[in-house]
Scaffold this motif. Structure first.
Motif, PDB file in Angstrom:
ATOM      1  N   GLU A  30       2.301  -5.991  -8.368  1.00 24.55           N
ATOM      2  CA  GLU A  30       1.635  -6.159  -9.659  1.00 24.55           C
ATOM      3  C   GLU A  30       0.660  -5.005  -9.902  1.00 24.55           C
ATOM      4  OE1 GLU A  30      -1.030  -9.634 -11.489  1.00 24.55           O
ATOM      5  OE2 GLU A  30       0.825 -10.361 -10.557  1.00 24.55           O
ATOM      6  N   ASP A  31      -0.014  -4.544  -8.844  1.00 25.35           N
ATOM      7  CA  ASP A  31      -0.919  -3.385  -8.959  1.00 25.35           C
ATOM      8  C   ASP A  31      -0.178  -2.169  -9.505  1.00 25.35           C
ATOM      9  OD1 ASP A  31      -3.206  -4.622  -8.030  1.00 25.35           O
ATOM     10  OD2 ASP A  31      -3.097  -3.751  -6.019  1.00 25.35           O
ATOM     11  N   VAL A  32       0.985  -1.884  -8.930  1.00 27.04           N
ATOM     12  CA  VAL A  32       1.773  -0.725  -9.358  1.00 27.04           C
ATOM     13  C   VAL A  32       2.196  -0.895 -10.814  1.00 27.04           C
ATOM     14  CG1 VAL A  32       3.952   0.517  -9.022  1.00 27.04           C
ATOM     15  CG2 VAL A  32       2.574  -0.128  -7.047  1.00 27.04           C
ATOM     16  N   THR A  33       2.633  -2.090 -11.170  1.00 28.88           N
ATOM     17  CA  THR A  33       3.041  -2.362 -12.547  1.00 28.88           C
ATOM     18  C   THR A  33       1.884  -2.118 -13.510  1.00 28.88           C
ATOM     19  OG1 THR A  33       4.653  -3.976 -11.787  1.00 28.88           O
ATOM     20  CG2 THR A  33       3.987  -4.131 -14.094  1.00 28.88           C
ATOM     21  N   ASP A  34       0.687  -2.585 -13.170  1.00 25.57           N
ATOM     22  CA  ASP A  34      -0.488  -2.387 -14.020  1.00 25.57           C
ATOM     23  C   ASP A  34      -0.855  -0.911 -14.148  1.00 25.57           C
ATOM     24  OD1 ASP A  34      -0.646  -5.118 -14.380  1.00 25.57           O
ATOM     25  OD2 ASP A  34      -2.311  -5.392 -12.963  1.00 25.57           O
ATOM     26  N   VAL A  35      -0.879  -0.206 -13.014  1.00 26.52           N
ATOM     27  CA  VAL A  35      -1.221   1.219 -13.013  1.00 26.52           C
ATOM     28  C   VAL A  35      -0.229   1.991 -13.874  1.00 26.52           C
ATOM     29  CG1 VAL A  35      -1.270   3.297 -11.561  1.00 26.52           C
ATOM     30  CG2 VAL A  35      -2.444   1.219 -10.807  1.00 26.52           C
ATOM     31  N   MET A  36       1.051   1.709 -13.692  1.00 22.59           N
ATOM     32  CA  MET A  36       2.074   2.440 -14.434  1.00 22.59           C
ATOM     33  C   MET A  36       2.027   2.122 -15.931  1.00 22.59           C
ATOM     34  SD  MET A  36       3.128   4.442 -12.244  1.00 22.59           S
ATOM     35  CE  MET A  36       4.196   5.275 -13.393  1.00 22.59           C
ATOM     36  N   ALA A  37       1.781   0.868 -16.290  1.00 21.51           N
ATOM     37  CA  ALA A  37       1.693   0.510 -17.708  1.00 21.51           C
ATOM     38  C   ALA A  37       0.552   1.261 -18.379  1.00 21.51           C
ATOM     39  CB  ALA A  37       1.511  -0.998 -17.863  1.00 21.51           C
TER      40      ALA A  37
END
Length: 178
Positions: A30-37
């Motif tokens: 979820e961290d990666v998804t948030d950072v990328m978004a």
């Protein structure tokens, strides 16, 4: 002037793919998804070399209703391809540094340099990369596709951000000192 960011996930020993080109060791969260978004909302152009394009085109499949990454303009640098028949994707066969220098002077959001080291090496050499973002994964691959190739000179970096994210990964962003 627009900002060019070279970003990638890499192993602790500096590889973006293993010796066979596999990236099955990447940790998604979820961290990666948030950072990328958050990051994708700041860019409207993507630069990639032919090898990265091959992977992106295969992932996209036969869908030609949008560019490789939706609404973003994509530029593929290649000395061997003669054409790319995808909306929103431009094939660039001229000097990458000169092209990116002109692109940076045009109106728009940030520019993402996606993928491997060959194109990044030539753009570091041309001094057109402004930031480097890495998501360092807790694995040693021993061999593979390196994150960086020899840019022909030292490049000083200034840390902008560093933090841990899920999976034991370390996210770090650096500004290139021109």
């Amino acid at each position: 002037m627009r900002t060019v960011t070279y970003g990638a996930a890499c192993s602790l020993d500096g590889f973006i793919a293993d010796a066979n080109g596999a990236v099955d060791w990447l940790h998604y969260s979820e961290d990666v998804t948030d950072v990328m978004a958050k990051y994708w909302s700041t860019v409207d152009a993507i630069l990639m070399g032919r090898k990265t394009w091959d992977v992106a085109a295969a992932a996209q499949g036969e869908s030609v209703d949008a560019g490789a990454f939706g609404e973003m303009k994509s530029y593929v640098f290649s000395r061997t391809l003669r054409e790319i028949d995808r909306p929103g994707v431009t094939l660039v066969s001229e000097d990458p540094g000169a092209f990116v220098r002109r692109l940076k002077g045009q109106p728009g959001k940030g520019i993402c340099l996606l993928g491997g080291g060959e194109l990044a090496g030539s753009l570091f050499e041309a001094d057109v990369i402004d930031e480097v973002g890495v998501n360092v994964h807790p694995i040693l691959l021993g061999a593979g596709v390196p994150l960086f190739r020899d840019p022909g000179r030292r490049i000083a970096l200034e840390l902008i951000e560093s933090r841990t994210i899920a999976g034991g990964c370390v996210l770090a962003t650096y500004r290139v000192v021109h």
